[in-house]
Design a protein around this motif. Structure first.
Motif, mmCIF file in Angstrom:
data_model
loop_
_atom_site.group_PDB
_atom_site.id
_atom_site.type_symbol
_atom_site.label_atom_id
_atom_site.label_comp_id
_atom_site.label_asym_id
_atom_site.label_seq_id
_atom_site.Cartn_x
_atom_site.Cartn_y
_atom_site.Cartn_z
ATOM 1 N N ASP A 38 1.132 27.131 -56.219
ATOM 2 C CA ASP A 38 0.367 26.825 -55.008
ATOM 3 C C ASP A 38 -0.824 27.784 -54.897
ATOM 4 N N HIS A 39 -1.932 27.420 -55.525
ATOM 5 C CA HIS A 39 -3.148 28.231 -55.481
ATOM 6 C C HIS A 39 -3.588 28.409 -54.029
ATOM 7 N N GLY A 40 -3.776 29.637 -53.619
ATOM 8 C CA GLY A 40 -4.222 29.934 -52.262
ATOM 9 C C GLY A 40 -3.104 29.898 -51.229
ATOM 10 N N HIS A 101 -11.114 23.420 -48.786
ATOM 11 C CA HIS A 101 -10.998 24.855 -49.065
ATOM 12 C C HIS A 101 -12.066 25.205 -50.097
ATOM 13 N N PRO A 102 -12.776 26.313 -49.915
ATOM 14 C CA PRO A 102 -13.866 26.648 -50.838
ATOM 15 C C PRO A 102 -13.404 26.999 -52.255
ATOM 16 N N LYS A 103 -12.145 27.425 -52.425
ATOM 17 C CA LYS A 103 -11.676 27.844 -53.747
ATOM 18 C C LYS A 103 -10.542 26.995 -54.312
ATOM 19 N N VAL A 104 -9.982 26.105 -53.505
ATOM 20 C CA VAL A 104 -8.854 25.292 -53.958
ATOM 21 C C VAL A 104 -9.217 23.818 -53.793
ATOM 22 N N PRO A 105 -9.682 23.191 -54.881
ATOM 23 C CA PRO A 105 -10.109 21.796 -54.775
ATOM 24 C C PRO A 105 -8.937 20.850 -54.507
ATOM 25 N N HIS A 106 -9.300 19.681 -54.065
ATOM 26 C CA HIS A 106 -8.337 18.626 -53.742
ATOM 27 C C HIS A 106 -7.351 18.396 -54.894
ATOM 28 N N VAL A 107 -7.850 18.323 -56.108
ATOM 29 C CA VAL A 107 -6.982 18.009 -57.248
ATOM 30 C C VAL A 107 -5.898 19.075 -57.422
ATOM 31 N N GLU A 108 -6.213 20.330 -57.165
ATOM 32 C CA GLU A 108 -5.197 21.387 -57.294
ATOM 33 C C GLU A 108 -4.124 21.243 -56.225
ATOM 34 N N GLN A 109 -4.509 20.816 -55.047
ATOM 35 C CA GLN A 109 -3.538 20.613 -53.978
ATOM 36 C C GLN A 109 -2.634 19.413 -54.291
ATOM 37 N N LEU A 110 -3.227 18.392 -54.862
ATOM 38 C CA LEU A 110 -2.467 17.212 -55.279
ATOM 39 C C LEU A 110 -1.464 17.587 -56.373
ATOM 40 N N LEU A 111 -1.924 18.356 -57.365
ATOM 41 C CA LEU A 111 -1.038 18.796 -58.443
ATOM 42 C C LEU A 111 0.070 19.700 -57.923
#
Length: 187
Positions: A38-40, A101-111
């Motif tokens: 979970d980045h961020g 989020h400025p550092k956590v793009p949508h795709v990272e949240q989806l993953l």
């Protein structure tokens, strides 16, 4: 079951029956979801717990969605769709609750939400709970997403069916890691 055995032997259980996981098993499954990468530390997920009458209501949503696209859907086809959620005594709907989020793009949240689902699959398998992950057209249909209260920036990443395996898990097919892992740069 030790951790590496779970990770290397986990398979889906296609046929599930009652009972649903116990309160203790559910707690372990839920806690495992919350340890996904979970980045961020955004915790970009939420989960709907559907069982009992909720399974029938989900089946009705599947029928409504399909009738929206195909008003001439036959009664037997409607009954088949309505019964789909009853393939397990418990369904968890995994929803990626993405935010800007400025550092956590949508795709990272989806993953990350997908990683949470994988953690739940592993936790279920480790406890002898049967599980399978489904998406399909109903996960993306606006009638279903609206009916489940999925927000505009949210997305269903899967329906996790949970229950008692109808038969023991099969041995997974052996796969050679060298097929998928290569040195870079090539020697």
């Amino acid at each position: 079951m030790d951790t590496l055995t779970v990770l290397q032997k986990r398979v889906s259980s296609a046929k599930l029956a009652a009972p649903a996981p116990s309160a203790e098993q559910r707690d372990a499954i839920y806690r495992s979801a919350l340890r996904a990468a979970d980045h961020g530390l955004m915790q970009p997920w939420r989960f709907l717990v559907i069982e009992g009458e909720g399974l029938d209501r989900l089946g009705e949503l599947f029928v409504q969605a399909t009738l929206h696209d195909n008003p001439s859907l036959s009664e037997p086809e409607q009954q088949s769709l309505k019964a789909k959620p009853r393939r397990a005594p418990l369904i968890l709907v995994a929803i990626a609750a993405c935010r800007q989020h400025p550092k956590v793009p949508h795709v990272e949240q989806l993953l990350s939400t997908g990683a949470a689902v994988q953690n739940m699959l592993n936790a279920a398998f480790a406890q002898g709970v049967g599980a399978f992950w489904r998406t399909g057209a109903m996960a993306y249909h606006p009638v279903v997403t609206e009916g489940l209260g999925v927000g505009q920036l949210e997305q269903i990443v899967g329906f996790l069916y949970l229950g008692t395996p109808a038969k023991p898990p099969h041995e997974p097919k052996s796969v050679n890691p060298e097929t998928f892992f290569q040195s870079w740069p090539a020697q």
